[in-house]
Write a protein that holds these residues in place. Structure first.
Motif, mmCIF file in Angstrom:
data_model
loop_
_atom_site.group_PDB
_atom_site.id
_atom_site.type_symbol
_atom_site.label_atom_id
_atom_site.label_comp_id
_atom_site.label_asym_id
_atom_site.label_seq_id
_atom_site.Cartn_x
_atom_site.Cartn_y
_atom_site.Cartn_z
ATOM 1 N N LEU A 1 -1.108 -15.137 -14.486
ATOM 2 C CA LEU A 1 -0.954 -14.304 -15.678
ATOM 3 C C LEU A 1 -2.117 -13.333 -15.808
ATOM 4 C CD1 LEU A 1 0.389 -13.614 -18.411
ATOM 5 C CD2 LEU A 1 -0.932 -15.514 -19.404
ATOM 6 N N LEU A 2 -3.337 -13.836 -15.636
ATOM 7 C CA LEU A 2 -4.515 -12.976 -15.767
ATOM 8 C C LEU A 2 -4.553 -11.918 -14.676
ATOM 9 C CD1 LEU A 2 -7.248 -15.626 -16.657
ATOM 10 C CD2 LEU A 2 -6.087 -14.047 -18.203
ATOM 11 N N SER A 3 -4.202 -12.315 -13.461
ATOM 12 C CA SER A 3 -4.206 -11.350 -12.356
ATOM 13 C C SER A 3 -3.213 -10.225 -12.617
ATOM 14 C CB SER A 3 -3.860 -12.052 -11.043
ATOM 15 O OG SER A 3 -4.853 -13.000 -10.697
ATOM 16 N N ALA A 4 -2.015 -10.584 -13.098
ATOM 17 C CA ALA A 4 -1.002 -9.567 -13.385
ATOM 18 C C ALA A 4 -1.430 -8.680 -14.547
ATOM 19 C CB ALA A 4 0.334 -10.231 -13.686
ATOM 20 N N ALA A 5 -2.007 -9.284 -15.585
ATOM 21 C CA ALA A 5 -2.437 -8.509 -16.748
ATOM 22 C C ALA A 5 -3.531 -7.517 -16.366
ATOM 23 C CB ALA A 5 -2.917 -9.447 -17.850
ATOM 24 N N LEU A 6 -4.491 -7.960 -15.550
ATOM 25 C CA LEU A 6 -5.567 -7.067 -15.126
ATOM 26 C C LEU A 6 -5.032 -5.934 -14.262
ATOM 27 C CD1 LEU A 6 -8.537 -6.337 -14.937
ATOM 28 C CD2 LEU A 6 -8.759 -7.957 -13.040
ATOM 29 N N ASP A 7 -4.169 -6.275 -13.327
ATOM 30 C CA ASP A 7 -3.590 -5.241 -12.463
ATOM 31 C C ASP A 7 -2.811 -4.220 -13.285
ATOM 32 O OD1 ASP A 7 -2.716 -4.206 -9.741
ATOM 33 O OD2 ASP A 7 -0.776 -4.739 -10.603
ATOM 34 N N ASN A 8 -1.996 -4.705 -14.218
ATOM 35 C CA ASN A 8 -1.210 -3.792 -15.046
ATOM 36 C C ASN A 8 -2.105 -2.905 -15.912
ATOM 37 O OD1 ASN A 8 1.199 -4.717 -14.039
ATOM 38 N ND2 ASN A 8 1.586 -6.136 -15.724
ATOM 39 N N LEU B 1 -5.197 -1.923 -15.350
ATOM 40 C CA LEU B 1 -5.891 -0.917 -14.550
ATOM 41 C C LEU B 1 -4.947 0.190 -14.093
ATOM 42 C CD1 LEU B 1 -8.180 -3.228 -12.395
ATOM 43 C CD2 LEU B 1 -8.881 -1.768 -14.295
ATOM 44 N N ARG B 2 -3.686 -0.151 -13.875
ATOM 45 C CA ARG B 2 -2.737 0.857 -13.377
ATOM 46 C C ARG B 2 -2.011 1.599 -14.490
ATOM 47 N NH1 ARG B 2 1.504 -0.584 -11.190
ATOM 48 N NH2 ARG B 2 1.516 -2.803 -11.743
ATOM 49 N N LEU B 3 -1.724 0.886 -15.599
ATOM 50 C CA LEU B 3 -0.806 1.424 -16.591
ATOM 51 C C LEU B 3 -1.452 1.743 -17.925
ATOM 52 C CD1 LEU B 3 2.127 -1.079 -15.931
ATOM 53 C CD2 LEU B 3 1.814 1.194 -14.927
ATOM 54 N N GLY B 4 -2.690 1.324 -18.129
ATOM 55 C CA GLY B 4 -3.329 1.577 -19.413
ATOM 56 C C GLY B 4 -2.648 0.823 -20.534
ATOM 57 N N ASP B 5 -2.480 1.489 -21.684
ATOM 58 C CA ASP B 5 -1.889 0.812 -22.842
ATOM 59 C C ASP B 5 -0.424 0.463 -22.648
ATOM 60 O OD1 ASP B 5 -4.155 0.655 -24.472
ATOM 61 O OD2 ASP B 5 -3.904 2.714 -25.160
ATOM 62 N N ALA B 6 0.220 1.013 -21.631
ATOM 63 C CA ALA B 6 1.600 0.625 -21.336
ATOM 64 C C ALA B 6 1.681 -0.814 -20.857
ATOM 65 C CB ALA B 6 2.202 1.553 -20.278
ATOM 66 N N ALA B 7 0.533 -1.399 -20.508
ATOM 67 C CA ALA B 7 0.507 -2.792 -20.061
ATOM 68 C C ALA B 7 0.445 -3.782 -21.226
ATOM 69 C CB ALA B 7 -0.691 -3.015 -19.136
ATOM 70 N N LEU B 8 0.298 -3.291 -22.450
ATOM 71 C CA LEU B 8 0.195 -4.198 -23.598
ATOM 72 C C LEU B 8 1.474 -5.013 -23.762
ATOM 73 C CD1 LEU B 8 -1.519 -1.905 -26.254
ATOM 74 C CD2 LEU B 8 -2.481 -3.984 -25.245
ATOM 75 N N THR B 9 1.313 -6.326 -23.906
ATOM 76 C CA THR B 9 2.431 -7.219 -24.189
ATOM 77 C C THR B 9 1.983 -8.212 -25.255
ATOM 78 O OG1 THR B 9 1.779 -8.809 -22.483
ATOM 79 C CG2 THR B 9 3.279 -7.049 -21.809
ATOM 80 N N GLY B 10 2.881 -9.104 -25.653
ATOM 81 C CA GLY B 10 2.515 -10.143 -26.589
ATOM 82 C C GLY B 10 2.949 -9.831 -28.007
ATOM 83 N N ALA C 1 -1.975 -0.252 -29.683
ATOM 84 C CA ALA C 1 -0.510 -0.229 -29.563
ATOM 85 C C ALA C 1 0.086 0.836 -30.477
ATOM 86 C CB ALA C 1 0.067 -1.602 -29.883
ATOM 87 N N ALA C 2 -0.460 0.964 -31.682
ATOM 88 C CA ALA C 2 0.042 1.977 -32.612
ATOM 89 C C ALA C 2 -0.262 3.382 -32.094
ATOM 90 C CB ALA C 2 -0.572 1.772 -33.996
ATOM 91 N N ALA C 3 -1.482 3.588 -31.587
ATOM 92 C CA ALA C 3 -1.860 4.905 -31.074
ATOM 93 C C ALA C 3 -1.016 5.297 -29.868
ATOM 94 C CB ALA C 3 -3.345 4.916 -30.707
ATOM 95 N N ALA C 4 -0.584 4.292 -29.083
ATOM 96 C CA ALA C 4 0.231 4.562 -27.900
ATOM 97 C C ALA C 4 1.713 4.669 -28.228
ATOM 98 C CB ALA C 4 0.011 3.461 -26.863
ATOM 99 N N GLY C 5 2.082 4.495 -29.509
ATOM 100 C CA GLY C 5 3.481 4.594 -29.905
ATOM 101 C C GLY C 5 4.290 3.349 -29.613
ATOM 102 N N ARG C 6 3.612 2.245 -29.322
ATOM 103 C CA ARG C 6 4.330 1.007 -29.020
ATOM 104 C C ARG C 6 4.609 0.196 -30.290
ATOM 105 N NH1 ARG C 6 4.534 -0.118 -23.722
ATOM 106 N NH2 ARG C 6 4.757 -2.365 -24.047
#
Length: 291
Positions: free
Chosen positions: A215-222, A224-233, A272-277
Motif C-alpha cells: 500500500l505504501l509503495s503504491a501510494a508513494l509511486d502514485n 510522485l507521478r500523479l500529484g494530488d490526483a493520487a489522493l484517496t481515502g 483535495a478541495a483545491a484540486a477539485g476532488r
C-alpha cells in the motif's frame, strides 16, 4: 584541481556519525584518502571502525591540520560554533576545501573559515542514514543539495558525482525551505508509518509491515507521478461519517495519535478541495467533523 574532476584529496571527516562515516567511506571508494576522523561517543567510534578502518581518530583541530578537504558532518546546531571555534584558533588553512552536510544552511555558515581563505561548499545528502552498511549503497543515485560560490560549483558537483550521486543546485537563500520540504517528506513520513504500524498491531493484525508495504509503495509511486490526483481515502471522498468514526476510535484506542490525524486530515481536505476532488459542501462537512 580541475573543474571536471577534483584531484585525489586528503580528506578529514568531522565527525564519524551516521552521515560522516558513510560519506567518508564513499569518498574513499572514489579514490580519495581519508587521513583522519573525529569520534567521541562509543557509537561514533564503532562506526569509524566499521566504515573507516585504520583511519586515525583525532580531535577536530588535528583532523583539519591533516586534510586538504574537510567534511563537517555534525548536527546543525553544532556547526556554526565548530566553524567559529576552529577559526578562533587559526586552525583553518587558506586553500582548504571545506564542506558541511547540513541541509538547513548554505555556505554562509562557513564565513569564519572563508575569511581565512578556505573554499566553502554545502553538500547535503537527500537521503536517510541509519549508520548501517546498506547506507553506502543507497548513495548510488541519491541526490545532494549543492550550494557553493559560483566559481566552486563545478568542484562541488564533481565531488558528488564521484560518489555516484546526483548534484541538485540549491540557491543559498532557499536552503531553509529546501530542508523543510525534505523534513516534511521524509522525517514526518517515518513517524506516520510507525504510527500506522502501531495501530495495526493494536488491531491484532499479524505482520503489520507486510500488510502496509504494498500500500505504501503504491501510494508513494502514485503521489510522485500523479500529484494530488493520487489522493484517496475517506477525506478525499468526503466521507465525513467515516472520519468521525476514526476520531472516536483513535480517541479511545490511541489518543496520542488524534492531533496528528486531525492535522493531516485537514491538510488533505485542503489539497483535495483545491484540486477539485472535493466539492465545497463536502470540504465543509469534513472540516466540521474534524473540529
Amino acid at each position: 584541481m580541475t573543474a571536471a574532476r577534483p584531484a585525489r584529496l586528503r580528506v578529514g571527516v568531522i565527525s564519524a556519525g551516521r552521515v560522516g562515516a558513510v560519506l567518508g567511506a564513499a569518498l574513499a571508494r572514489a579514490g580519495h584518502e581519508i587521513v583522519a576522523t573525529s569520534a567521541v561517543s562509543r557509537d561514533s567510534v564503532r562506526r569509524a571502525e566499521r566504515f573507516l578502518p585504520a583511519v586515525p581518530i583525532r580531535p577536530p583541530n588535528e583532523v583539519v591540520d591533516a586534510a586538504d578537504f574537510v567534511l563537517l558532518a555534525v548536527p546543525d546546531d553544532a556547526l556554526r560554533a565548530l566553524v567559529s571555534g576552529l577559526a578562533s584558533t587559526d586552525t583553518w588553512r587558506a586553500g582548504q576545501l571545506v564542506a558541511h552536510t547540513s541541509g538547513a544552511v548554505g555556505v554562509s555558515v562557513l564565513d569564519p573559515a572563508a575569511a581565512r581563505g578556505v573554499l566553502p561548499l554545502a553538500l547535503h545528502p537527500a537521503m536517510t542514514f541509519a549508520g548501517r552498511p546498506e547506507d553506502l549503497d543507497r548513495l548510488g543515485g541519491a541526490a545532494f543539495g549543492v550550494t557553493a560560490p559560483e566559481e566552486l560549483r563545478p568542484v562541488a558537483e564533481a565531488l558528488v558525482v564521484e560518489i555516484g550521486a546526483e548534484p541538485v543546485w540549491v540557491p543559498e537563500l532557499a536552503r531553509p525551505l529546501y530542508h523543510a520540504a525534505l523534513t516534511v517528506g521524509a522525517n514526518h513520513l517515518v513517524t506516520i508509518v510507525n504510527d500506522a504500524l502501531d495501530l495495526l498491531a493494536r488491531a491484532e493484525v499479524e505482520h503489520p509491515a507486510r500488510l502496509l508495504a504494498p500500500l505504501l509503495s503504491a501510494a508513494l509511486d502514485n503521489a510522485l507521478r500523479l500529484g494530488d490526483a493520487a489522493l484517496t481515502g475517506p477525506v478525499s471522498r468526503g466521507d465525513a461519517a467515516t472520519v468521525r468514526t476514526h476520531l472516536a476510535t483513535l480517541a479511545k484506542e490511541a489518543p496520542e495519535t488524534v492531533p496528528a490525524y486531525i492535522a493531516m486530515a485537514r491538510r488533505t481536505a485542503e489539497r483535495a478541495a483545491a484540486a477539485g476532488r472535493l466539492r465545497p459542501e463536502q470540504a465543509d462537512e469534513i472540516q466540521e467533523a474534524l473540529s
